[in-house]
Design an enzyme around this catalytic site. Structure first.
Site, PDB file in Angstrom:
ATOM      1  N   ARG A 163      34.773  46.250 -37.553  1.00  0.00           N
ATOM      2  CA  ARG A 163      34.833  46.984 -38.819  1.00  0.00           C
ATOM      3  C   ARG A 163      35.627  46.166 -39.837  1.00  0.00           C
ATOM      4  O   ARG A 163      36.838  46.048 -39.738  1.00  0.00           O
ATOM      5  CB  ARG A 163      35.470  48.364 -38.635  1.00  0.00           C
ATOM      6  N   ASP A 447      46.265  56.539 -38.642  1.00  0.00           N
ATOM      7  CA  ASP A 447      45.876  55.298 -39.284  1.00  0.00           C
ATOM      8  C   ASP A 447      45.811  55.531 -40.785  1.00  0.00           C
ATOM      9  O   ASP A 447      46.273  56.562 -41.277  1.00  0.00           O
ATOM     10  CB  ASP A 447      44.562  54.757 -38.719  1.00  0.00           C
TER      11      ASP A 447
END
Length: 530
Positions: A163, A447
């Site tokens: 990603r 996150d």
């Protein structure tokens, strides 16, 4: 290739960095920059135009101009090697220990995260690329400070899906003609340049997760990047496969169009639940009570507007022959409190059971200990089948009004929720600016996405004069003074370097109480990093 002199490297050159920052690789990045930077900026400007329209009172809807795509007969490419069975996917940053543990975890796929679970410190950017290449070569090893040695298993490992950063972030340590490169093109370009052929030689391929897309035009840009990169490096067209995270509110109205743009490179869609919640708050942050969410932990996947979005995602994917991947189980098991684990793991099982029953082909976990639960649930649903693409969910019909129905979300807005947002936001930013982008806080993996929910919800409650429930029942209006006081109180409770938390608190308040909403908290945070 473009000459090395065209690319200015302002970051430090540590041991082995020259293996990644080769003249040829840097030349490839320069070519990507020249080919696509102007379009990237145009698309970011379109985001601003769209937000201006929303502020005037407009709403999202399915695009009338792309109705022929939604009504047409077409399918995405067949699943690529290593992406046929995706029943369990583990996510995490690309430090050496996490890379080894994720690949050994028993998950079918590892989302190698250079985005939300990663701080884009220069060392993380380059060493993450080294770790990925070494892992593909099966040479990666790690020894902890305590002397524990980590190595890759001999058998099958999880399929790597990288990603990269979103289109909005830049890389300040790599300049072309004095301009920063797009972080997305740096992450994609370095991995593709060094690892695409390696992966093909091992029977896999260069696979990616694409974050933060807000329109099918942004998917088209990625598709053109893929075509350019494959042709430039002599990789067969269609080798790249990409799964798009549907994690922004506007993207939910363009799922079919996004799949169509990427159809020869598509590997499906993912329900990025945390960023989706952030996007809801962000897009309608000043629109009053119709778009106010309760405490972030009270918003479950059964909330009507979330349920509509996930049902539509499965329906859309299977209609087009694409995998539908479920959301994150962020629980981090406790080594000291079995009761916490028992309660949380039951919720994880319930969540994954619902996803499997809804037709998802796999789902995410944040910790290796959750892999067996997710696998057991999807094994029970799938049996020997690698997926359930045959469940087209033709009975599902989702309207724009259902996707926009935020108001009916059950749950309260509380002082405890406000405090949790502030505390988590400060703790996360302290770790982020110190170089760690995935942080266990209160047995949850936090996150950048969850930190964005925390700070954006504080901003929304403050600027909409929300009154939160208190234990005493009197209610408390959210004001700047209240947020600043709670931030100070919560900071004093934290163990560690006070200066570190003071800096994090200052940044959190900057993005949580400012008159103007900052698009992404990582933008000012990144500028504070060396």
């Amino acid at each position: 290739m473009s000459p090395l002199a065209e690319v200015e490297v302002t970051g430090a050159r540590h041991d082995r960095y020259e293996e990644i920052l080769t003249p040829e690789a840097l030349g490839f990045l320069a070519e990507l920059h020249h080919a696509f930077e102007s379009r990237r900026r145009e698309l970011l400007a379109l985001r601003v135009e769209r937000e201006t329209a929303l502020a005037r009172g407009e709403l999202f809807d399915f695009l009338p101009g792309t109705a022929p795509i939604r009504d047409g007969e077409w399918r995405v490419a067949e699943p690529a090697p290593g992406l046929v069975d995706r029943r369990v996917e583990i996510t995490g940053p690309t430090d050496a220990k996490m890379t080894i543990n994720a690949l050994n975890s028993g998950a079918r796929v590892w989302l190698a995260d250079l985005e939300d679970a990663n701080t884009p410190a220069w060392e993380n950017v380059i060493e993450g690329q080294l770790n990925l290449r070494d892992a593909i070569d099966r040479t990666l090893v790690f020894t902890s400070p305590a002397g524990k040695r980590y190595t890759l298993d001999e058998g099958d490992l999880a399929t790597i899906v990288v990603r990269p950063r979103g289109w909005h972030l830049t890389e300040k340590h790599l300049l072309v003609d004095g301009e920063r490169l797009a972080g997305a093109l740096v992450d994609f370009g370095l991995y593709f340049f060094h690892c695409a052929r390696r992966q093909l030689d091992r029977g896999s391929g260069p696979y990616f997760y694409l974050p933060k897309l807000e329109s099918h035009l942004e998917a088209r840009l990625w598709n053109d990047v893929f075509l350019f990169a494959q042709e430039r490096l002599g990789i067969p067209r269609g080798t790249i496969r990409a799964t798009v995270l549907i994690e922004t509110f506007p993207a939910a109205f363009e799922m079919e169009e996004i799949l169509h743009e990427l159809r020869e490179h598509s590997a499906g869609l993912n329900a990025g639940r945390w960023d989706y919640m952030f996007s809801v708050v962000k897009k309608f942050r000043a629109r009053g009570t119709d778009f106010l969410l309760p405490d972030r932990n009270a918003v479950t996947m059964t909330a009507p507007f979330i349920r509509a979005y996930t049902e539509l995602l499965v329906r859309t994917c299977h209609k087009r022959g694409a995998h539908a991947i479920g959301g994150m189980a962020a629980f981090i098991p406790s080594r000291r409190d079995p009761r916490v684990n028992e309660t949380a793991l039951a919720k994880v099982r319930e969540d994954k059971t619902r996803e499997a029953g809804d037709g998802f082909d796999g789902s995410w976990v944040a910790h290796p200990d959750l892999v067996p639960i997710c696998r057991e649930v999807f094994d029970a649903q799938l049996g020997e089948r690698p997926h359930q693409l045959d469940r087209v969910r033709a009975e599902v019909t989702v309207t724009a009004a259902q996707l926009l129905d935020v108001r009916s979300t059950p749950g309260a807005r509380t002082e405890a929720g406000l405090r949790a947002n502030i505390s988590v936001g400060i703790q996360y930013l302290a770790s982020w600016m110190a170089g760690t982008g995935a942080v266990a806080i209160n047995n949850l993996m936090e996150d950048a996405a969850t930190a964005e929910i925390s700070r954006s919800q504080v901003w929304q409650w403050l600027h909409n004069n929300v009154t939160v429930d208190t234990d005493g029942g009197a209610g408390l209006r959210v004001t700047r003074e209240l947020v600043e006081r709670i931030a100070h109180e919560e900071t004093t409770k934290l163990d560690g370097d006070p200066a570190r938390y003071d800096a994090a608190r200052a940044l959190f308040l900057e993005v949580a109480v400012a008159d103007e909403f900052v698009d992404f908290l990582t933008l000012p945070a990144y500028e504070r990093m060396p």
